[in-house]
Design a protein around this motif. Sequence first.
Motif, PDB file in Angstrom:
ATOM      1  N   THR A 151       0.817  -1.229   0.000  1.00  0.00           N
ATOM      2  CA  THR A 151       0.000   0.000   0.000  1.00  0.00           C
ATOM      3  C   THR A 151       0.843   1.267   0.000  1.00  0.00           C
ATOM      4  O   THR A 151       0.306   2.359  -0.162  1.00  0.00           O
ATOM      5  N   ARG A 152       2.160   1.134   0.142  1.00  0.00           N
ATOM      6  CA  ARG A 152       3.020   2.328   0.118  1.00  0.00           C
ATOM      7  C   ARG A 152       3.190   2.879  -1.293  1.00  0.00           C
ATOM      8  O   ARG A 152       3.491   4.056  -1.467  1.00  0.00           O
ATOM      9  N   GLN A 153       3.024   2.023  -2.290  1.00  0.00           N
ATOM     10  CA  GLN A 153       3.346   2.415  -3.660  1.00  0.00           C
ATOM     11  C   GLN A 153       2.160   3.139  -4.284  1.00  0.00           C
ATOM     12  O   GLN A 153       1.301   2.524  -4.906  1.00  0.00           O
ATOM     13  N   THR A 154       2.164   4.433  -4.120  1.00  0.00           N
ATOM     14  CA  THR A 154       1.075   5.250  -4.636  1.00  0.00           C
ATOM     15  C   THR A 154       1.626   6.323  -5.573  1.00  0.00           C
ATOM     16  O   THR A 154       1.553   6.195  -6.768  1.00  0.00           O
ATOM     17  N   ASP A 155       2.222   7.347  -4.982  1.00  0.00           N
ATOM     18  CA  ASP A 155       2.802   8.408  -5.787  1.00  0.00           C
ATOM     19  C   ASP A 155       4.163   8.020  -6.327  1.00  0.00           C
ATOM     20  O   ASP A 155       4.749   8.732  -7.123  1.00  0.00           O
ATOM     21  N   PHE A 156       4.693   6.927  -5.817  1.00  0.00           N
ATOM     22  CA  PHE A 156       6.034   6.489  -6.213  1.00  0.00           C
ATOM     23  C   PHE A 156       6.080   4.962  -6.172  1.00  0.00           C
ATOM     24  O   PHE A 156       5.130   4.313  -5.736  1.00  0.00           O
ATOM     25  N   ILE A 158       8.279   1.363  -5.083  1.00  0.00           N
ATOM     26  CA  ILE A 158       9.329   0.773  -4.248  1.00  0.00           C
ATOM     27  C   ILE A 158      10.007  -0.277  -5.122  1.00  0.00           C
ATOM     28  O   ILE A 158       9.450  -1.321  -5.412  1.00  0.00           O
ATOM     29  N   GLY A 159      11.221   0.032  -5.557  1.00  0.00           N
ATOM     30  CA  GLY A 159      11.889  -0.811  -6.539  1.00  0.00           C
ATOM     31  C   GLY A 159      11.581  -0.337  -7.944  1.00  0.00           C
ATOM     32  O   GLY A 159      10.577   0.332  -8.190  1.00  0.00           O
ATOM     33  N   VAL A 160      12.453  -0.687  -8.866  1.00  0.00           N
ATOM     34  CA  VAL A 160      12.285  -0.264 -10.262  1.00  0.00           C
ATOM     35  C   VAL A 160      11.089  -0.988 -10.885  1.00  0.00           C
ATOM     36  O   VAL A 160      10.992  -2.218 -10.782  1.00  0.00           O
ATOM     37  N   GLU A 207      14.220  -2.230  -1.666  1.00  0.00           N
ATOM     38  CA  GLU A 207      13.405  -1.273  -0.908  1.00  0.00           C
ATOM     39  C   GLU A 207      13.915   0.146  -1.167  1.00  0.00           C
ATOM     40  O   GLU A 207      14.325   0.859  -0.249  1.00  0.00           O
ATOM     41  N   ILE A 208      13.866   0.546  -2.427  1.00  0.00           N
ATOM     42  CA  ILE A 208      14.340   1.872  -2.829  1.00  0.00           C
ATOM     43  C   ILE A 208      13.175   2.635  -3.455  1.00  0.00           C
ATOM     44  O   ILE A 208      12.594   2.176  -4.444  1.00  0.00           O
ATOM     45  N   PRO A 209      12.809   3.795  -2.904  1.00  0.00           N
ATOM     46  CA  PRO A 209      11.742   4.595  -3.528  1.00  0.00           C
ATOM     47  C   PRO A 209      12.186   5.101  -4.904  1.00  0.00           C
ATOM     48  O   PRO A 209      13.271   5.668  -5.045  1.00  0.00           O
ATOM     49  N   MET A 210      11.358   4.866  -5.910  1.00  0.00           N
ATOM     50  CA  MET A 210      11.662   5.268  -7.282  1.00  0.00           C
ATOM     51  C   MET A 210      10.578   6.212  -7.803  1.00  0.00           C
ATOM     52  O   MET A 210       9.397   6.054  -7.481  1.00  0.00           O
ATOM     53  N   ILE A 211      10.990   7.144  -8.611  1.00  0.00           N
ATOM     54  CA  ILE A 211      10.074   8.148  -9.149  1.00  0.00           C
ATOM     55  C   ILE A 211       9.060   7.496 -10.080  1.00  0.00           C
ATOM     56  O   ILE A 211       9.397   6.627 -10.878  1.00  0.00           O
ATOM     57  N   SER A 212       7.809   7.919  -9.987  1.00  0.00           N
ATOM     58  CA  SER A 212       6.832   7.569 -11.021  1.00  0.00           C
ATOM     59  C   SER A 212       6.789   8.728 -12.010  1.00  0.00           C
ATOM     60  O   SER A 212       7.075   9.869 -11.654  1.00  0.00           O
ATOM     61  N   MET A 213       6.446   8.432 -13.253  1.00  0.00           N
ATOM     62  CA  MET A 213       6.425   9.468 -14.292  1.00  0.00           C
ATOM     63  C   MET A 213       5.040  10.092 -14.439  1.00  0.00           C
ATOM     64  O   MET A 213       4.718  10.657 -15.475  1.00  0.00           O
ATOM     65  N   ALA A 259      16.988  12.310  -5.130  1.00  0.00           N
ATOM     66  CA  ALA A 259      15.767  13.022  -4.731  1.00  0.00           C
ATOM     67  C   ALA A 259      14.668  12.006  -4.495  1.00  0.00           C
ATOM     68  O   ALA A 259      13.785  11.824  -5.345  1.00  0.00           O
ATOM     69  N   PRO A 260      14.688  11.289  -3.366  1.00  0.00           N
ATOM     70  CA  PRO A 260      13.671  10.257  -3.111  1.00  0.00           C
ATOM     71  C   PRO A 260      12.267  10.821  -3.203  1.00  0.00           C
ATOM     72  O   PRO A 260      11.987  11.875  -2.638  1.00  0.00           O
ATOM     73  N   PRO A 261      11.392  10.171  -3.944  1.00  0.00           N
ATOM     74  CA  PRO A 261      10.024  10.666  -4.088  1.00  0.00           C
ATOM     75  C   PRO A 261       9.273  10.641  -2.763  1.00  0.00           C
ATOM     76  O   PRO A 261       9.561   9.848  -1.881  1.00  0.00           O
ATOM     77  N   GLY A 262       8.278  11.493  -2.664  1.00  0.00           N
ATOM     78  CA  GLY A 262       7.528  11.624  -1.415  1.00  0.00           C
ATOM     79  C   GLY A 262       6.248  10.821  -1.401  1.00  0.00           C
ATOM     80  O   GLY A 262       6.127   9.786  -1.984  1.00  0.00           O
ATOM     81  N   LYS A 263       5.265  11.333  -0.745  1.00  0.00           N
ATOM     82  CA  LYS A 263       4.016  10.601  -0.514  1.00  0.00           C
ATOM     83  C   LYS A 263       3.209  10.365  -1.768  1.00  0.00           C
ATOM     84  O   LYS A 263       3.500  10.922  -2.790  1.00  0.00           O
ATOM     85  N   ALA A 264       2.148   9.562  -1.649  1.00  0.00           N
ATOM     86  CA  ALA A 264       1.546   8.970  -2.806  1.00  0.00           C
ATOM     87  C   ALA A 264       0.073   8.936  -2.978  1.00  0.00           C
ATOM     88  O   ALA A 264      -0.670   9.100  -2.079  1.00  0.00           O
TER      89      ALA A 264
END
Length: 269
Positions: A151-156, A158-160, A207-213, A259-264
């Motif tokens: 549920t953490r993966q919203t705005d960004f 976790i992993g490529v 467990e690396i936050p990755m940017i969503s486009m 620049a680790p992405p923030g909330k989602a």
Amino acid sequence: MDHGLWTMDYKMKQLSNVLTLGNLFCGAIAIIFILHAPQYIAEFNGTEYTVTNPEPIYWASALVVLAGIMDFFDGFVARWLCIQSPMGKELDSLADVVSFGVVPGMIIFRLLRSAYMQMPDVFDVSYLNLAPALLVPCFAAYRLAKFNLDTRQTDFFIGVPTPAVGLLVASFPLIMLYNPFNLAHWLQNIWVLYVIIVLLCYLMVAEIPMISMKFKSFRLAQDWPRLLLVVLLLIGIPVLKYAVVPFLFVCYVIISLIAPPGKATAINN
């Protein structure tokens, strides 16, 4: 509700699923191209070698790109029409594991096989030497299952995300063909290919936050990493040609670390 309006509403709700199935269809056709890349026997200095016609693999690369386009638009359409559903999310993951997991694994399998063909003991090479390529679809499946439950993966992410991995590997046959900056030489090295396999498998589940486009606010303070990637892409295409794909992939990972992405808010993988 009027029957005609209900029918139209139902068809619109299925549009996203149709695009997802189009993604899966492209992946399945790509597999057929890779499996049916014709082989023939060539003799050099009295020794016979099995040579693979690479053209079908280039078509597989193009189909992965087309699958990526459909993968982008199925999520876009679902959000635009407000028709996101648990079924659509599961269907999307099933399609992605084929197009961006199995197909890249098979492309690397072919590249490994081609690299071993250049070695003097080529006829002693076991299929076990090529089996590590199949770790890519295994880790892609694990990553997609994890995404659906995380549920953490919203705005960004976790992993490529798997589409990024799929598009990266799809560029390899084209790099082999056009050989920008002599990169084809490195893709014919078995140890380089093994390192690529290990890195891609790790990055998919790390467990690396990755940017969503996904652009949301169009404000520079929030969207500068995405805008920077777009600028790098536009500048890199005429300079790097097909090498722009691995270049952009590396930049994507580095920018995500810097620049680790923030909330989602929920996005489609």
